[in-house]
Design a protein around this motif. Structure first.
Motif, short mmCIF file in Angstrom:
data_model
loop_
_atom_site.label_atom_id
_atom_site.label_comp_id
_atom_site.label_asym_id
_atom_site.label_seq_id
_atom_site.Cartn_x
_atom_site.Cartn_y
_atom_site.Cartn_z
N ALA A 36 12.79 2.16 3.33
CA ALA A 36 14.13 2.25 2.67
C ALA A 36 14.49 0.91 2.46
N ALA A 37 14.93 0.58 1.10
CA ALA A 37 15.30 -0.59 0.50
C ALA A 37 13.94 -1.68 0.61
N GLY A 38 12.95 -1.36 0.80
CA GLY A 38 11.57 -2.16 0.91
C GLY A 38 11.35 -2.41 2.64
N ARG A 39 12.17 -1.81 3.31
CA ARG A 39 12.31 -2.08 4.87
C ARG A 39 11.69 -1.06 5.77
N PRO A 40 10.77 -1.22 6.44
CA PRO A 40 10.01 0.05 7.01
C PRO A 40 10.69 0.29 8.41
N LEU A 41 10.99 1.45 8.72
CA LEU A 41 11.72 1.72 10.00
C LEU A 41 11.06 3.26 10.56
N GLU A 42 11.27 3.27 11.77
CA GLU A 42 10.80 4.58 12.51
C GLU A 42 11.80 5.35 12.92
#
Length: 269
Positions: free
Chosen positions: A160-166
């Protein structure tokens, strides 16, 4: 695989313009107007806006492999055996290959119950997000919702928005300038699959926006202060008029049905 066609129809076709009825200058002292009245122009603009909105939506339906109409909730099995539930006004396109299973969520909201296949990750793209799963149950919304991803079982990797999240079971993605993972009642968020909309202390403005997804036309809130009031309850998305009446009664608000396509929610009685 056959799928139900959306049950909405365009409110108008082509374009609507305001024409000058009498191009000649009016006689002195005449009260005749040289053009249509304000309401007539407004009506023309509404017709034009509806036509443009319809055409924008039509592009998604043409591209889609599966879709649901406004007010419909659809259940389907994908080619790999995974299950998908489509909320109201949802369209998605499938791109399944030997190395991955990719779904484009063109509009709306869907819940995916993914069959595990480590050799072919399951990827959903929509609303500017990319969600990657192997075997899990999760939802994705492509309509600008504040929590566009939630997980009921397993975990997913979100970009999301170039940011990886789990995001793991019992969590959701909170969208914004800096997307973050938060605890969430995911089962409540997905209760629409069973024909229930459950809200607990949500703002009236947010609840009305949610109900509006399940009906053609618009629900207009005329009182900003009333929109900040909180609503708790369980409603049937197939009977939004009943939900509106119940909310109005509990908050002492006025509901005015101008046409089947326009409902006004006003100040306290």
């Amino acid at each position: 695989m056959p799928s139900p066609m959306p049950r909405w129809t365009p409110c108008g076709a082509g374009s609507a313009t305001c024409r000058i009825a009498n191009p000649r200058p009016p006689r002195p002292g005449s009260n005749k107007s040289r053009g249509p009245t304000g309401p007539a122009c407004l009506a023309a603009l509404l017709v034009l806006g509806s036509a443009l909105a319809y055409r924008a939506g039509l592009a998604d339906w043409v591209r889609a492999d599966l879709w649901s109409g406004v007010g419909d909730i659809t259940h389907a099995t994908l080619p790999d055996g995974s299950r998908v539930d489509l909320n109201t006004g949802t369209a998605l396109a499938l791109h399944f290959g030997d190395r991955e299973r990719r779904v484009a969520l063109l509009r709306g909201e869907a819940v995916f119950d993914v069959v595990r296949d480590p050799g072919r990750p399951f990827i959903v793209e929509g609303g500017g997000l990319s969600v990657r799963a192997v075997g899990t149950v999760f939802y994705v919304r492509a309509d600008g919702a504040g929590r566009p991803v939630g997980v009921a079982e397993g975990r997913v990797a979100v970009t999301a928005a170039g940011r990886p999240l789990e995001v793991a079971a019992g969590e959701a993605l909170a969208d914004g300038d800096a997307p973050r993972v938060v605890a969430a009642d995911v089962a409540r968020a997905m209760a629409w699959r069973d024909g229930r909309l459950i809200v607990s202390g949500e703002r009236l403005s947010e609840v009305l926006a949610e109900l509006a997804r399940y009906r053609p036309g618009r629900i207009l809130l005329l009182d900003g202060q009333a929109g900040a009031r909180r609503v708790t309850g369980a409603f049937d998305p197939h009977h939004t008029d009943d939900a509106l009446d119940a909310i109005a009664a509990s908050l002492s608000l006025r509901v005015t049905r101008v046409t089947p396509l326009l409902v006004l929610v006003g100040s306290p009685l």
